[in-house]
Design a protein around this motif. Structure first.
Motif, PDB file in Angstrom:
ATOM      1  N   UNK A  91       0.816  -1.212   0.000  1.00 33.64           N
ATOM      2  CA  UNK A  91       0.000   0.000   0.000  1.00 33.64           C
ATOM      3  C   UNK A  91       0.847   1.258   0.000  1.00 33.64           C
ATOM      4  N   UNK A  92       1.703   1.417   0.995  1.00 32.25           N
ATOM      5  CA  UNK A  92       2.422   2.688   1.092  1.00 32.25           C
ATOM      6  C   UNK A  92       3.354   2.924  -0.094  1.00 32.25           C
ATOM      7  N   UNK A  93       4.019   1.884  -0.585  1.00 28.15           N
ATOM      8  CA  UNK A  93       4.929   2.065  -1.723  1.00 28.15           C
ATOM      9  C   UNK A  93       4.176   2.482  -2.978  1.00 28.15           C
ATOM     10  N   UNK A 122       3.658  -0.664  12.801  1.00 34.12           N
ATOM     11  CA  UNK A 122       3.553   0.527  11.969  1.00 34.12           C
ATOM     12  C   UNK A 122       2.302   0.450  11.127  1.00 34.12           C
ATOM     13  N   UNK A 123       1.916   1.532  10.515  1.00 34.46           N
ATOM     14  CA  UNK A 123       0.721   1.532   9.673  1.00 34.46           C
ATOM     15  C   UNK A 123       1.058   2.161   8.337  1.00 34.46           C
ATOM     16  N   UNK A 124       0.176   1.917   7.370  1.00 30.67           N
ATOM     17  CA  UNK A 124       0.370   2.528   6.054  1.00 30.67           C
ATOM     18  C   UNK A 124       0.329   4.040   6.161  1.00 30.67           C
ATOM     19  N   UNK A 128       3.306   6.552   5.018  1.00 36.21           N
ATOM     20  CA  UNK A 128       3.055   7.558   3.980  1.00 36.21           C
ATOM     21  C   UNK A 128       3.442   8.942   4.501  1.00 36.21           C
ATOM     22  N   UNK A 129       3.056   9.259   5.722  1.00 34.25           N
ATOM     23  CA  UNK A 129       3.396  10.559   6.314  1.00 34.25           C
ATOM     24  C   UNK A 129       4.907  10.741   6.367  1.00 34.25           C
ATOM     25  N   UNK A 130       5.623   9.710   6.789  1.00 33.82           N
ATOM     26  CA  UNK A 130       7.082   9.820   6.937  1.00 33.82           C
ATOM     27  C   UNK A 130       7.817   9.949   5.618  1.00 33.82           C
ATOM     28  N   UNK A 136       0.744  15.753   3.448  1.00 31.38           N
ATOM     29  CA  UNK A 136      -0.151  14.652   3.782  1.00 31.38           C
ATOM     30  C   UNK A 136      -1.098  15.129   4.881  1.00 31.38           C
ATOM     31  N   UNK A 137      -2.370  14.878   4.674  1.00 36.18           N
ATOM     32  CA  UNK A 137      -3.396  15.182   5.678  1.00 36.18           C
ATOM     33  C   UNK A 137      -3.955  13.851   6.149  1.00 36.18           C
TER      34      UNK A 137
END
Length: 141
Positions: A91-93, A122-124, A128-130, A136-137
């Protein structure tokens, strides 16, 4: 302000993404921007592929495309300002790559209240934020 807003959607929990989609629509309306919804399909491990029907991948892609198109049709923006993408991977990638490819200025991510698993693994949303190169909101569901 925001020309392209990317919103990841989990088609298994569309209601969870509703708050993020609503906030993204509000921002797109105020800035004249467009909205891109993305769903990331999980990769089926190779060891399971021999048990899958021959057209499994194509069927999964078609179903995901159709369901995401339904979600997009319910967005309160003109159709020409809403697009979709279904990708395969983590997901994040894939979300970060889609943001880069489309030149997104903002990613709006829905997030649940953290659980112990989220703290440990950790979470997606947090990844994503990092790692995002754009703003990112995070919208709490």
């Amino acid at each position: 302000m925001f020309k392209t807003i990317l919103v990841p959607v989990d088609l298994g929990e569309v209601e969870a993404a509703k708050a993020a989609i609503d906030k993204a629509v509000e921002l797109a309306k105020n800035s004249g921007g467009s909205l891109r919804l993305i769903y990331v399909r999980a990769i089926v491990p190779v060891t399971y592929m021999e048990f899958m029907p021959p057209a499994f991948d194509e069927e999964q892609q078609g179903q995901a495309d159709a369901k995401l198109a339904e979600v997009a049709a319910g967005v309160a923006l003109p159709a020409e300002r809403v697009s979709t993408a279904v990708r395969l991977g983590s997901v994040y990638a894939e979300v970060l790559d889609e943001a880069e490819q489309t030149g997104a200025d903002l990613i709006v991510v829905g997030s649940h209240r953290p659980t112990m698993a989220t703290y440990l693994l950790g979470s997606n949303a947090s990844t994503i934020v990092r790692h995002a190169r754009c703003s990112v909101l995070v919208v709490r569901a």
